[in-house]
Design an enzyme around this catalytic site. Sequence first.
Site, PDB file in Angstrom:
ATOM      1  N   VAL A   1       8.018  12.579  16.704  1.00 29.59           N
ATOM      2  CA  VAL A   1       7.134  12.207  17.804  1.00 29.59           C
ATOM      3  C   VAL A   1       8.012  11.887  19.009  1.00 29.59           C
ATOM      4  O   VAL A   1       8.928  11.063  18.909  1.00 29.59           O
ATOM      5  CB  VAL A   1       6.254  10.988  17.425  1.00 29.59           C
TER       6      VAL A   1
ATOM      7  N   HIS B   1      -1.884   1.529   8.940  1.00 33.64           N
ATOM      8  CA  HIS B   1      -0.585   2.166   8.704  1.00 33.64           C
ATOM      9  C   HIS B   1      -0.711   3.296   7.666  1.00 33.64           C
ATOM     10  O   HIS B   1      -0.221   4.414   7.882  1.00 33.64           O
ATOM     11  CB  HIS B   1       0.389   1.075   8.238  1.00 33.64           C
ATOM     12  N   GLU B   2      -1.391   3.013   6.563  1.00 33.35           N
ATOM     13  CA  GLU B   2      -1.505   4.027   5.495  1.00 33.35           C
ATOM     14  C   GLU B   2      -2.328   5.221   5.957  1.00 33.35           C
ATOM     15  O   GLU B   2      -2.005   6.367   5.619  1.00 33.35           O
ATOM     16  CB  GLU B   2      -2.124   3.417   4.233  1.00 33.35           C
TER      17      GLU B   2
ATOM     18  N   GLN C   1      15.006   4.891  16.565  1.00 35.48           N
ATOM     19  CA  GLN C   1      15.134   3.505  16.071  1.00 35.48           C
ATOM     20  C   GLN C   1      15.898   3.535  14.767  1.00 35.48           C
ATOM     21  O   GLN C   1      15.676   4.410  13.932  1.00 35.48           O
ATOM     22  CB  GLN C   1      13.706   2.937  15.907  1.00 35.48           C
TER      23      GLN C   1
ATOM     24  N   TRP D   1      11.043   4.737  12.326  1.00 30.49           N
ATOM     25  CA  TRP D   1      12.515   4.816  12.303  1.00 30.49           C
ATOM     26  C   TRP D   1      13.005   6.063  11.558  1.00 30.49           C
ATOM     27  O   TRP D   1      14.216   6.275  11.432  1.00 30.49           O
ATOM     28  CB  TRP D   1      13.113   3.542  11.700  1.00 30.49           C
TER      29      TRP D   1
ATOM     30  N   GLY E   1       0.827  -1.199   0.000  1.00 27.68           N
ATOM     31  CA  GLY E   1       0.000   0.000   0.000  1.00 27.68           C
ATOM     32  C   GLY E   1       0.857   1.243   0.000  1.00 27.68           C
ATOM     33  O   GLY E   1       2.073   1.165   0.157  1.00 27.68           O
TER      34      GLY E   1
ATOM     35  N   THR F   1       7.958   8.029  20.913  1.00 24.62           N
ATOM     36  CA  THR F   1       8.433   6.835  20.207  1.00 24.62           C
ATOM     37  C   THR F   1       9.958   6.886  20.213  1.00 24.62           C
ATOM     38  O   THR F   1      10.533   7.902  19.828  1.00 24.62           O
ATOM     39  CB  THR F   1       7.938   6.821  18.748  1.00 24.62           C
TER      40      THR F   1
ATOM     41  N   HIS G   1      -0.157   7.500   7.845  1.00 35.84           N
ATOM     42  CA  HIS G   1       0.574   8.424   6.958  1.00 35.84           C
ATOM     43  C   HIS G   1      -0.335   9.565   6.479  1.00 35.84           C
ATOM     44  O   HIS G   1       0.057  10.730   6.469  1.00 35.84           O
ATOM     45  CB  HIS G   1       1.086   7.701   5.705  1.00 35.84           C
TER      46      HIS G   1
HETATM   47  N1  ARG Z   1       4.957  -0.766   2.863  1.00 32.93           N
HETATM   48  C1  ARG Z   1       3.815  -0.026   3.243  1.00 32.93           C
HETATM   49  C2  ARG Z   1       4.152   1.448   3.547  1.00 32.93           C
HETATM   50  O1  ARG Z   1       5.269   1.831   3.818  1.00 32.93           O
HETATM   51  C3  ARG Z   1       2.989  -0.638   4.367  1.00 32.93           C
HETATM   52  C4  ARG Z   1       3.491  -1.727   5.212  1.00 32.93           C
HETATM   53  C5  ARG Z   1       2.374  -2.258   6.089  1.00 32.93           C
HETATM   54  N2  ARG Z   1       2.769  -3.344   6.951  1.00 32.93           N
HETATM   55  C6  ARG Z   1       1.938  -4.279   7.429  1.00 32.93           C
HETATM   56  N3  ARG Z   1       2.347  -5.156   8.292  1.00 32.93           N
HETATM   57  N4  ARG Z   1       0.714  -4.366   7.063  1.00 32.93           N
HETATM   58  O2  ARG Z   1       3.302   2.318   3.538  1.00 32.93           O
HETATM   59 ZN    ZN Z   2       4.568   3.375   5.428  1.00 37.73          ZN
HETATM   60 CA    CA Z   3      10.347   9.403  17.998  1.00 36.57          CA
END
Ligand code: ARG
Ligand code: ZN
Ligand code: CA
Length: 253
Positions: A187, A163-164, A193, A175, A124, A190, A167
Site C-alpha cells: 500500500v 483488523h481481521e 515501518q 509493517w 483473532g 502507509t 485481512h
Molecule cells: N493478533 C491479531 C492479528 O494479527 C489481531 C490484533 C488486533 N489488535 C487489537 N488491538 N485489537 O490478526
Molecule cells: Zn493481523
Molecule cells: Ca506501505
Amino acid sequence: NLPTATIQVVVHVVYQTEEQNISDQQVMGQIEVLNRDFGASNPDKSSLPKAWSNLPMDSGIRFSLACSDPQGNPTDGIVRKQTDKGGFDHLDSVKFTNQGGSDAWPTDKYLNIWVCNMLGGLLGYAQFPGGPVETDGVVVFYRAFGTEGTAQVPFNLGRTCTHEVGHYLNLRHIWGDTQDCSGSDYVEDTPLQQLPNYNKPSFPHISCNNGPDGDMFMNYMDYVDDDTMVMFTPGQVARMRTSLSGPRSGLIQ
Ligand code: ARG
Ligand code: ZN
Ligand code: CA
C-alpha cells in the site's frame, strides 16, 4: 463517494460456558463498530495528528447480519453452538461442527465470523482471499469482540474484528511482517515501518527513516490497543475494493 457494497454476515457463537455465550446485543454492537470503522465515521479519528487527519477514507463497505440462511429461511444471522472444547487455536477446529465448532455458511456469499474462547493469548485470526472455502472467514476471541458484555480493556472497542476483516479483504500488516524494513503491505500511502507497535505509542514513532511523521501506528492494521487504532487509508480502501471485485465478488449481490 464509492458505491456501497454490503456484506452479509453470519456470526457463530461457539461457547462452552454460559459466559462465552455472548448476547445478541454484543454481536450487534460489533456490527455497528465495523460499519463505523469501514465508513470512517468513527469519532475517535479526531485523535489523529494533523499530518494524517484528512487520510481516513470511507471504504463504502458495510456489514449486515444475514436475514436469510443458506436454505433461504429467515434468520437473525447468529448461530449458537455449545461445545465441549475448552478453547481453540489458529488451526480452524472452530469452523467444523465435527471438531467441536460450527460449519461455515457458504463462504462465497457470507462473511463467516466465529466468536469463541481462544488459547494462548490469541485475539483473532483471518483467512486472506483465495484460500480454502471451508475455512474462509475470521475468528475472534470472545473477550475481544464487541464493546460490552465480555469485551475487556484494552480490546473492548471492537477493533480486533475490524483488523481481521481488513485481512479478510486482503490487507497486510502495516509493517509488512518483517523486522528489517524490507517487508511491505503493498500500500503506497502507509509509510514503511520496521515493527509492530503495541499499547499506546506517542507520536511520532520513527523507524526505517520514515520521519518526520514516522510509523502510522494509528492504522487498524498495526497491533496497538483498540483505542489507538482509528483509520484505513485510501490505498488500503483501494486494495479492499479490488478484492471485492475479484476473489470476493460473490459477497456483493
Ligand atoms: N493478533 C491479531 C492479528 O494479527 C489481531 C490484533 C488486533 N489488535 C487489537 N488491538 N485489537 O490478526
Ligand atoms: Zn493481523
Ligand atoms: Ca506501505
